[in-house]
Structures are given as C-alpha cells and as structure tokens.
Design an enzyme around this catalytic site. Structure first.
Site, PDB file in Angstrom:
ATOM      1  CE  LYS A 165      -3.962  -2.118   0.134  1.00 32.85           C
ATOM      2  NZ  LYS A 165      -4.750  -2.148  -1.120  1.00 32.85           N
ATOM      3  CG  ASP A 193      -3.714  -0.841  -4.459  1.00 39.58           C
ATOM      4  OD1 ASP A 193      -4.038   0.127  -5.172  1.00 39.58           O
ATOM      5  OD2 ASP A 193      -4.553  -1.568  -3.870  1.00 39.58           O
ATOM      6  CD  GLU A 218      -4.551  -3.197  -7.027  1.00 39.53           C
ATOM      7  OE1 GLU A 218      -3.762  -4.163  -7.039  1.00 39.53           O
ATOM      8  OE2 GLU A 218      -5.566  -3.164  -6.317  1.00 39.53           O
ATOM      9  CG  ASP A 241      -9.387  -2.737  -6.645  1.00 40.18           C
ATOM     10  OD1 ASP A 241     -10.599  -2.976  -6.737  1.00 40.18           O
ATOM     11  OD2 ASP A 241      -8.720  -3.028  -5.626  1.00 40.18           O
ATOM     12  CE  LYS A 265     -11.176  -4.916  -3.185  1.00 40.11           C
ATOM     13  NZ  LYS A 265     -10.137  -4.587  -4.156  1.00 40.11           N
TER      14      LYS A 265
HETATM   15 MG    MG Z   1      -6.642  -2.430  -4.828  1.00 38.45          MG
END
Ligand code: MG
Length: 367
Positions: A165, A193, A218, A241, A265
């Site tokens: 992250k 990401d 990402e 995403d 997701k």
């Molecule tokens: Mg993500």
C-alpha cells in the site's frame, strides 16, 4: 422453493497485525461485517456476508448495508432463491444502485442453489480449474523497512505475491517500492497499489524513479481518465480496481485497453452473479483477474474461493483470503491459506456452517 424469512446479523471482526493502513491516511482496526441468513420453505438456510473496508474505500459503508437490507430484503419474501438471475433483476428493480447491499443476499441465494442441487458452487460456476487458488497478501502502509519485514513474515506462511500500500508522499513511496522490491526473492511478485491517491504528475514521477524495479502498478489515480494518462506513459503491467465497479465500466476499459488485470470484488459489483458475468467477459477478452472482496470473514472467503477456483488458471492473477486478515471466525468449513493457496469446498453450496453463537441474535428479522 420459496424464501420465508431473512435475518440480518452484525459481527465485529478485529484485524490482525494491528489493522490496515492505506493511501491518504485511511486505516481500519476492526471490520464491521454483516451476515444474512435466508430461510426457506424447504428447510434449507442460505448464508451471505458483506463487509466494506470502512466507509472511505468504496462508496459503501456498514450502516448502509443494514439500512439497504431493511429496504430491500422484504421484497424477496416468497420468491425462489434458486432463480438467482430473477432475484438479481428483482433487486435491481427495487433498489437502484447500492450493489454492496445486494451482494450478501445474492451470495445467500447462490448458497441455497448449491444446497438444493447438492453441488458445491465451484461446480455450478464452471468447475474446478487446477488444484487450488493462489493468494496474495496486502502489506499495510508503514515505513519501508517495516513493510519489507512484513513481506518476510508472510513469506513464512506461503505467500509469494505481495501488494504494498503506497499513496502518501511520493518520495516515501519511492523508498517503499525500492526497499520492498529489493526484499523479494526469485519467483515472487510485487504489486504497488496507490488506491486512487496519486495525481498523474506524482505517478509519473514515482514510476520514473523506480523504472528498474519490477512490479505491477495498481489504481494509481482516482479518475478513469487520469489512470489512462498514466498507463499511456508507462509500459508497466497495469491493474484497475476501485473504478471498475460493474459490467459497463469493464467493457469500456477493455475497449480502451485501460488495464491488463482487473480486481473483481464481489461486493463492489453486487455479488456472485455479476462477478461471474465479469469473470466470463475477462476470460473472453484475455484480461487476468484478482477475484476477491473488500473485507469479511469465512463466508466471504468461501464465496471468493468458489468463483476463483471455477476460473481458468491462466486468467487468475491472484485471490484474497479475507479470513486470513481477521481474528474471528464466523463459520466452519470455509477455506484457509494453505501454504499460499486456498481451495473451494466440495460440500454443497458455499460449504460453510455458521457459528450461530458468534453471529448472535439478529439485528433485523424479515418474514
Ligand atoms: Mg486495490
């Protein structure tokens, strides 16, 4: 079969390792998860779970799940839960948008379809591809050294794919990428990401500074067009995403060649039914997928495992074992990390049995 009642339960799920921190100072120490139980006149009970990653990740929040269920669930009473497409259409007609609210109900109906058929969902979703599903581990935002240390820790239990992250100060992000990239071993893969937080000029600067470090990028920016502009300036494998939240967005992104990998997701798109549709489109288009959910426990992990395991291996980028991030189990029989992989259950439906003592009494009963 007809739906005779629906109960809604709330469960706090403390996160392991002190919680999750990601871009622009967002963090979470405990998940607020919602479980639905759908009872039927056949005596079968189906289960679904939905758990937003707090209120500031996607346009979804835990209180919204429960408010939405109070509005939507009464419309399902008397309908056949095994007709999952009919149920999905009905939910879209009765509540515009709010796919995360529909996700748990959709999941419970798919569970009932499997229970009624005597088949695991992995079979109903296309059949079992390969032995197991590869998992990745998300690495919470921290100092570069602490993030590299986390990678070493999670490698010990089998993970070989790590998603760090980033998305704060670009200089610190450059250091995070360099330090974690150097910590990887042969055969391991890094995903960076930014969770929508860089502006295009920041993304361009970071990418230029770490050109020699291999990783997938990402969701660098918040907007679709900003992401396109970053993609046009880099040859890096590109993952989208947050901004791909359904079939129309996916089709546009495929037409624009906006990504190489998409994260599907379940709760972001409305449940197993829509996620399966997106999965099939991605298979046809040659877009690899991370099949996962935003949060949750055993029930979400079971649903993810069934859809992912029923997806051709060549198109699977990775999946997430949400249960591996929390300290509380809400059901028996769900999949777990087995040396970096998980397998869909062979038992009918989702293959889980809820721990009713953990779910506690319902917050809401509809019958
Ligand atoms: Mg993500």
């Amino acid at each position: 079969m007809k739906i005779t009642g629906i109960t809604v339960h709330q469960v706090d799920l403390p996160l392991r390792a002190g919680g999750m921190r990601w871009s622009t100072g967002r963090s979470l120490a405990t998940y607020d998860s919602t479980v639905v139980r759908i009872t039927t006149d056949a005596g079968l009970v189906g289960h679904g779970e939905v758990c937003p990653l707090g209120p500031a990740y996607l346009p979804a929040y835990a209180g919204g799940v429960r408010a939405g269920l109070a509005k939507l669930a009464p419309h399902l009473i008397g309908h056949d839960p095994t007709e999952t497409g009919v149920i999905a259409r009905l939910m879209d007609e009765r509540l515009k948008g709010h796919p995360y609210v529909k996700s748990a109900l959709d999941m419970a109906c798919w569970d009932l379809l499997g229970l009624a058929a005597g088949l695991p969902l992995v079979t109903l979703l296309g059949g079992r591809h390969g032995r197991a599903v590869k998992l990745y581990r998300a690495i919470s935002q921290d100092t570069p050294a602490a993030m590299a240390e986390r990678i070493a820790q999670w490698r010990e239990v089998g993970y070989r794919q790590f998603q760090i992250k980033v998305g704060s100060d670009p200089d610190l992000d450059i250091e995070r990428i360099r330090t974690t990239g150097a910590a990887l071993r042969a055969g391991e893969l890094l995903v960076v990401d930014a969770n929508t937080s860089w502006l295009p000029h920041q993304a361009a600067r970071v990418l230029r500074a770490v050109e020699d470090v291999p990783f997938h990028l990402e969701q660098p920016c918040a907007g679709y067009d900003e992401c396109l502009s970053v993609r046009a300036r880099t040859g890096r494998a590109f993952v989208l995403d947050e901004i791909i939240d359904g079939v129309p967005g996916l089709l546009r992104a495929i037409a624009d060649r906006a990504m190489d990998v998409v994260n599907i997701k379940l709760s972001k798109v409305g449940g197993i039914g829509v996620a399966r549709q997106m999965r099939d489109i991605c298979v046809a288009a040659g877009i690899a997928m991370t099949i996962e959910d935003s949060g949750g426990s055993d029930i979400v992990t079971a649903a993810v495992a069934h859809l992912a395991h029923a997806t051709p291996e060549a198109l699977r980028f990775s999946s997430s074992d949400n249960i591996g991030y929390v300290d509380r189990s809400i059901a028996e029989g769900g999949p777990h990390n087995e040396d970096g992989w998980m397998r869909a259950s062979s038992a009918p439906g989702l293959g889980i049995a809820p721990r009713l003592d953990v779910l506690g009494p319902p917050l809401l009963t509809i019958d």
